[in-house]
Write a protein that holds these residues in place. Structure first.
Motif, PDB file in Angstrom:
ATOM      1  N   GLN A  76       0.834  -1.011   0.100  1.00 24.87           N
ATOM      2  CA  GLN A  76      -0.199  -0.145   0.095  1.00 24.87           C
ATOM      3  C   GLN A  76       0.696   1.225   0.011  1.00 24.87           C
ATOM      4  O   GLN A  76       0.609   2.248  -0.671  1.00 24.87           O
ATOM      5  CB  GLN A  76      -0.863  -0.063   1.311  1.00 24.87           C
ATOM      6  CG  GLN A  76      -1.933   1.099   1.150  1.00 24.87           C
ATOM      7  CD  GLN A  76      -2.848   1.093   0.212  1.00 24.87           C
ATOM      8  OE1 GLN A  76      -3.252  -0.037  -0.249  1.00 24.87           O
ATOM      9  NE2 GLN A  76      -3.094   1.987  -0.525  1.00 24.87           N
ATOM     10  N   ARG A  77       2.134   1.109   0.979  1.00 25.64           N
ATOM     11  CA  ARG A  77       2.955   2.111   0.568  1.00 25.64           C
ATOM     12  C   ARG A  77       3.587   2.383  -0.648  1.00 25.64           C
ATOM     13  O   ARG A  77       3.823   3.690  -1.192  1.00 25.64           O
ATOM     14  CB  ARG A  77       3.893   2.020   1.848  1.00 25.64           C
ATOM     15  CG  ARG A  77       3.556   2.290   3.358  1.00 25.64           C
ATOM     16  CD  ARG A  77       4.559   2.222   4.105  1.00 25.64           C
ATOM     17  NE  ARG A  77       5.494   1.219   4.396  1.00 25.64           N
ATOM     18  CZ  ARG A  77       5.271   0.109   5.235  1.00 25.64           C
ATOM     19  NH1 ARG A  77       3.887   0.084   5.967  1.00 25.64           N
ATOM     20  NH2 ARG A  77       5.778  -1.027   4.954  1.00 25.64           N
ATOM     21  N   GLN A  78       3.660   1.204  -1.293  1.00 23.49           N
ATOM     22  CA  GLN A  78       4.411   1.295  -2.581  1.00 23.49           C
ATOM     23  C   GLN A  78       3.362   2.075  -3.664  1.00 23.49           C
ATOM     24  O   GLN A  78       3.645   2.877  -4.246  1.00 23.49           O
ATOM     25  CB  GLN A  78       4.713  -0.234  -2.923  1.00 23.49           C
ATOM     26  CG  GLN A  78       5.976  -0.534  -2.465  1.00 23.49           C
ATOM     27  CD  GLN A  78       6.123  -1.909  -2.769  1.00 23.49           C
ATOM     28  OE1 GLN A  78       5.672  -2.345  -3.845  1.00 23.49           O
ATOM     29  NE2 GLN A  78       7.141  -2.584  -2.259  1.00 23.49           N
ATOM     30  N   ILE A  79       1.947   1.788  -3.491  1.00 30.04           N
ATOM     31  CA  ILE A  79       0.923   2.356  -4.092  1.00 30.04           C
ATOM     32  C   ILE A  79       0.748   3.673  -3.997  1.00 30.04           C
ATOM     33  O   ILE A  79       0.804   4.621  -4.984  1.00 30.04           O
ATOM     34  CB  ILE A  79      -0.512   1.735  -3.819  1.00 30.04           C
ATOM     35  CG1 ILE A  79      -0.579   0.273  -4.247  1.00 30.04           C
ATOM     36  CG2 ILE A  79      -1.651   2.344  -4.448  1.00 30.04           C
ATOM     37  CD1 ILE A  79      -1.639  -0.496  -3.956  1.00 30.04           C
ATOM     38  N   GLU A  80       0.940   4.215  -2.697  1.00 31.73           N
ATOM     39  CA  GLU A  80       0.924   5.661  -2.176  1.00 31.73           C
ATOM     40  C   GLU A  80       2.234   6.288  -2.849  1.00 31.73           C
ATOM     41  O   GLU A  80       2.261   7.371  -3.384  1.00 31.73           O
ATOM     42  CB  GLU A  80       0.904   5.969  -0.813  1.00 31.73           C
ATOM     43  CG  GLU A  80       0.117   5.290  -0.149  1.00 31.73           C
ATOM     44  CD  GLU A  80       0.010   5.392   1.422  1.00 31.73           C
ATOM     45  OE1 GLU A  80       0.989   5.769   1.892  1.00 31.73           O
ATOM     46  OE2 GLU A  80      -0.975   5.112   2.148  1.00 31.73           O
ATOM     47  N   GLN A  81       3.298   5.588  -3.061  1.00 30.01           N
ATOM     48  CA  GLN A  81       4.377   6.339  -3.560  1.00 30.01           C
ATOM     49  C   GLN A  81       4.119   6.496  -5.210  1.00 30.01           C
ATOM     50  O   GLN A  81       4.607   7.428  -5.805  1.00 30.01           O
ATOM     51  CB  GLN A  81       5.875   5.505  -3.202  1.00 30.01           C
ATOM     52  CG  GLN A  81       6.237   5.493  -1.834  1.00 30.01           C
ATOM     53  CD  GLN A  81       7.123   4.326  -1.681  1.00 30.01           C
ATOM     54  OE1 GLN A  81       7.820   3.814  -2.431  1.00 30.01           O
ATOM     55  NE2 GLN A  81       7.749   4.526  -0.248  1.00 30.01           N
ATOM     56  N   LEU A  82       3.484   5.332  -5.681  1.00 33.82           N
ATOM     57  CA  LEU A  82       3.638   5.348  -7.255  1.00 33.82           C
ATOM     58  C   LEU A  82       2.211   6.442  -7.599  1.00 33.82           C
ATOM     59  O   LEU A  82       2.546   7.004  -8.553  1.00 33.82           O
ATOM     60  CB  LEU A  82       3.002   3.720  -7.793  1.00 33.82           C
ATOM     61  CG  LEU A  82       3.943   2.865  -7.844  1.00 33.82           C
ATOM     62  CD1 LEU A  82       3.298   1.435  -7.915  1.00 33.82           C
ATOM     63  CD2 LEU A  82       5.125   3.068  -8.634  1.00 33.82           C
TER      64      LEU A  82
END
Length: 1022
Positions: free
Chosen positions: A456-462
């Motif tokens: 999810q953190r990667q999604i937020e970063q993306l």
């Protein structure tokens, strides 16, 4: 080295943590897992710190101090085993009251004799560990511990670094020592050869050449010629010396004869002078002869005078004796009267002494009664003591029997209360296994949630990257559109400038141009517009890429959430709870309850077994105790009987003792006093009697001696008078003037008379002998002349000096020839040694060069050659692993390129790539390839060390990360390989975040971090 127990206090994020590596009994492959930054690698740091007092990398040990305990104390304790011996090592750092850093360290173990050994100094401990493990701290992190991001260190290490490690592990320093020894021997022999050459040159330099020194090759022949010439010169000088010495001997004999003749002439002159002097003393001799005649007559009467003097002396001595005996007679009379008075006193005490002697004889035998009474008392007391001891032992044995009976009853009660613990244990283990399985499913669900959160953190970063890229795309599109518009405006303005009256406009076709277009915008070229358009297309493409990644990541999250939801639903149905949190609490409670029940059941079972064993042993003890009580009762009865008998005997013996003397000492003192009194009286009587007898005998002897002395006094007086009158009559007839006093004094002059007579006889004999010798010499020298000694002496000295000069020259020549011969002999001896040693020295030089790696044919030292051989064995073992790990693609090889056989090289590595069909440097391997290659090399090194005999063991391998760079197949192959190593009794610890490893490796240490502190949980994943 095999770790058994690691204890941390205030080390990194650990407040107090104890890790028991023996908990994985039979499972030498274990996994250390946990969140990033939780302190997994810190465990390996603590292990290195405990062993070497330092931590990997550039950090200092005090930097590992826990943030929540900045002043310490920071403690690490490690228990490990090496070759069957257990070692305990502890280290501590703390801040002192003065603000400085202090610390303490210790290492202890038991030697082969069971004696505990201990070290407490930093340097001795570090040296001991390095000698024990054959590794420094740096080498340990290259071979045993593969730190995070540094697993390629040994793989890519220089040849020198690899050589140091191989030297420590395989103890190849002895080959370097051999090489050094051979080189030292070569240098010594070469130096000895140089010294021989220098000695040869020195010998030639010391030769007294007649001209210039010859060249080196001809010196020996010239030296032999000098020796031959010297021998000839010596022979000639010997002949000259022989002739000169013979002439000097002849002159010496002549000089001796002439000196003897001169001495005889001197003696003749002296004898003549002596005869003249003898004639001068003749009148004196005649007077002494007459005086001697008178003295001799007087001396003839000396016996009579001596006898008279003796009579006078005897008469005086006899008178003194009469006086002394008279005085002694009076003293004896007084002593006799005193002795008689003493005898009367002793007689008056005779009856008293008789009574005391009788009493003494009566009481003396009774002394033995006291000894008998004392012995009876001792026997009585001993019997009572035995009785008390027997009664005490009986009481103790009864108490012991009672205690055993009580204990037996207690054990029976405890066994009844425990019931059937084995059945409870089986049920508890089954419940615990079910709870553990649920716990692992919960942990996996939690881990998946953590992974979803990370995704999810990667999604937020993306999402943020997409937003940013959209802005970039909009800006790029805007810039491209503006550039395109500007380019068109520029083109229109260019066309307007080309319009002329009457010429049709290319846009509207008119021939008049009242308002031609103008260009106020910046000039933009076609290339610039194309470039901005290309940038706009790239930005759009990147935006689409981010959007695709975002969609894919979102899809993964959705799928993962669906899996997690499905897993939680299954868990909720299994556990019977509505929410995941309730499921977690229920599973934790079940784990705790089932574990507690299992532990309790196990303790109950162990306790039941122990109680049953104790019950069996107690039954035997109760029987033995009962028999001991029965035996002791009989012993007490026997003791009572012995006490009664001893008491009767002691009482009877005491009643027979004299009442007036309570103790034996009192009677002994009384008897001693009486004995002294009686013996003193008897001795006094005997002494008085002997004294009176001796006085009577002495008195009779004195009276007899006195009477004899008086008679002798009268006789001596009569003889003295008669002899004195006779001597006076004879003296008056011979020497009228001689008085009686002179007659008596002649005894003093008798020695002088004899002396004078002897001297007169000697003088007369000397005169006669002198005349006889004078006559003899006059006859012998009648036809002789006085010799010329001066001339003969000068001739002898001249010839003697000439012979001395020749002898000196001869000695010089002999010495010089001897030196030349010795030099020649030494030169020939040196030539033989140099000739014999030249071949050996050459062979030794070649051997030293080969062993040192400095020859033309070999540039690798002996130690490096052996290390290459050992390293090749390591590579053979490593390649067996690498072939599996790389699916047959890679094989490690020793580099044979130019420079690989230099003295300081030879251990560089290449990797043969089967896909390329050639070797390439290990530097070119990718991250995953480097990891599996380094892993294979580490495993191969450990196996080779185990195979070699040299006292070094490698039972442990720690790997920090690196598995994340492997794909699924490579990871599975790596784990399978490690399991094969696990079966070889080598402990392997792995730190990794890879999810597949948590499901593959059952033995796990899970590091849990909370509020800046961490602790370790031991897990067994089913």
């Amino acid at each position: 080295m095999r770790p058994e127990r690691l204890v941390l206090d205030n080390f990194g994020p650990y407040s107090h943590e104890e890790i028991d590596f023996t908990a994985f009994s039979g499972q030498d492959l274990f996994l250390i897992t946990g969140k990033t930054g939780s302190g997994k690698t810190t465990l390996f740091d603590a292990l290195v710190y405990a062993l070497y007092g330092e931590v990997p990398g550039e950090r200092k040990p005090k930097q590992m101090m826990a943030a929540f305990a900045p002043d310490g104390p920071m403690k690490v304790h490690l228990t490990f085993s090496e070759k069957g011996t257990q070692y305990n090592i502890s280290r501590e750092i703390h801040r002192t009251k003065s603000g400085n850093w202090g610390g303490h360290q210790s290492l202890s173990y038991h030697d082969q004799n069971g004696v505990k050994q201990a070290l407490e100094k930093i340097t001795p401990i570090k040296q001991f560990i390095q000698e024990l493990l054959h590794l420094t701290a740096v080498q340990f992190t290259q071979i045993v511990l593969l730190p995070q991001g540094e697993f390629r260190r040994f793989l890519l290490a220089s040849s020198d670094e690899k050589g140091q490690i191989l030297q420590s592990l395989f103890q190849t320093e002895m080959y370097a020592q051999w090489s050094t020894a051979i080189n030292d021997q070569y240098r010594q022999e070469r130096l000895a050869n140089q010294q021989l050459q220098e000695e040869r040159e020195r010998l030639f330099a010391g030769v007294p050449w007649p001209k210039e020194a010859p060249v080196t090759g001809e010196a020996e022949a010239h030296l032999e010629a000098l020796v031959a010439a010297g021998d000839k010169e010596v022979a000639a000088l010997q002949q000259q010396y022989k002739q000169a010495n013979a002439q000097a001997t002849k002159l010496a004999e002549q000089l001796g004869q002439e000196q003897e003749l001169a001495r005889r002439f001197d003696r003749l002159a002296k004898l003549q002078q002596q005869v003249v002097a003898d004639e001068a003393v003749q009148p004196v001799i005649q007077r002494w002869q007459k005086q001697l005649q008178v003295w001799e007559w007087l001396l003839s009467k000396q016996p009579a005078v001596t006898q008279l003097n003796t009579l006078i002396t005897q008469e005086i001595d006899t008178g003194e004796r009469v006086q002394r005996l008279t005085t002694e007679q009076a003293a004896i009379k007084r002593q006799m009267e005193e002795a008689i008075a003493q005898a009367k006193k002793l007689t008056a005490r005779q009856d008293e002494m008789t009574d005391r002697a009788t009493r003494l004889a009566q009481l003396t035998p009774q002394l033995a009664l006291y000894d008998q009474a004392a012995q009876a008392d001792r026997e009585w007391q001993a019997a009572k003591q035995v009785q008390v001891q027997a009664e005490g032992q009986l009481a103790e044995q009864k108490t012991h029997l009672k205690q055993l009976t009580v204990t037996q009853q207690e054990i029976d009660n405890q066994l009844q209360s425990l019931g059937n613990p084995a059945a409870r244990l089986a049920t508890a283990e089954r419940d615990y296994a079910e709870a553990q399985h649920l716990s692992n499913q919960v942990a996996d669900a939690r881990q998946q949630e953590n992974d979803i959160a990370a995704m999810q953190r990667q999604i937020e970063q993306l999402t943020a990257q997409v937003s940013a890229q959209q802005e970039v795309d909009q800006a790029a599109q805007q810039a491209a559109k503006q550039a395109h518009d500007q380019l068109i405006s520029n083109q229109i303005a260019a066309l307007a400038q080309q319009l002329s009256p009457g010429t049709p406009c290319p846009v509207c076709g008119g021939t008049t141009h009242p308002h031609p277009a103008t260009n106020a915008a910046p000039v933009v070229t076609q290339d610039e517009a194309d470039q901005l358009q290309e940038q706009a297309q790239q930005a759009a493409q990147q935006l689409r890429g981010f959007q695709e990644q975002l969609a894919a990541q979102q899809q993964q999250v959705n799928e993962a959430r669906a899996k997690v939801a499905s897993r939680w639903t299954a868990l909720q149905q299994t556990v019977g709870q509505q929410t995941p949190a309730a499921v977690v609490e229920k599973v934790k409670a079940k784990i705790t309850a089932t574990q507690a029940a299992k532990e309790q059941a196990r303790r109950d079972q162990e306790k039941s077994q122990q109680l049953e064993q104790r019950q069996t042993a107690l039954a035997e003890q109760v029987g033995m105790a009962q028999r001991a009580v029965d035996n002791q009762r009989q012993a007490v009865t026997d003791a009572h009987q012995r006490v009664s008998a001893a008491e009767v005997k002691a009482t009877t013996t005491r009643q027979a003792l004299p009442q007036q003397y309570p103790t034996k000492q009192d009677l002994q003192q009384f008897l001693a006093e009486e004995e002294r009194a009686v013996q003193g009286y008897r001795q006094a009587v005997s002494d008085n009697q002997e004294y009176q007898k001796a006085l009577a005998q002495h008195q009779a002897q004195v009276v007899a001696d006195l009477q004899a002395a008086v008679r002798e006094q009268h006789r001596l007086e009569q003889r003295r008078r008669e002899q004195m009158e006779q001597l006076q009559r004879e003296a008056a007839q011979v020497v009228p003037a001689l008085s009686m006093a002179e007659v008596l004094a002649l005894r003093v002059n008798a020695p002088r008379v004899a002396q004078v007579k002897q001297r007169l006889a000697a003088a007369l004999e000397t005169h006669r002998a002198t005349r006889a010798k004078l006559q003899e010499l006059q006859e012998q020298l009648a036809n002789q002349k006085q010799p010329d000694l001066v001339t003969t002496q000068r001739r002898f000295e001249d010839e003697q000096a000439r012979a001395g000069q020749i002898n000196h020259a001869l000695n010089d020549a002999v010495f010089q020839v001897k030196r030349l011969k010795e030099t020649l002999y030494q030169v020939k001896t040196i030539d033989k040694k140099m000739t014999a040693g030249a071949a050996h020295l050459g062979e030794l030089e070649k051997l030293a060069q080969v062993m040192a790696g400095t020859s033309d044919n070999s540039r690798v030292s002996l130690e490096k050659y052996v290390q290459r051989h050992l390293f090749q064995t390591v590579l053979t073992n490593a390649n067996q692993r690498l072939e599996v790990l790389s699916r047959g693609r890679y094989q490690l090889t020793l580099a044979d390129a130019e420079g690989s056989y230099r003295k300081d090289s030879g251990l560089e590595l290449n990797v043969y790539d089967d896909h390329l069909g050639r070797e390439r440097s290990v530097q070119t391997l990718s991250g995953g390839e480097s990891f599996i290659t380094a892993l294979a090399l580490a495993l191969g090194l450990g196996e080779t060390v185990q195979e070699q005999s040299g006292g070094v063991t490698m039972e442990t391998l720690f790997i920090d990360e690196g598995f994340g760079s492997l794909d699924q197949d490579a990871l599975a192959t790596a784990i399978a390989t490690l399991r094969q190593v696990e079966g070889q009794h080598r402990m392997i610890g792995i730190i990794s975040h890879v999810t597949e490893l948590r499901a593959t490796i059952p033995a796990q240490l899970r590091v849990v971090s909370q509020a800046g502190r961490s602790h370790v949980e031991v897990r067994q994943v089913l």
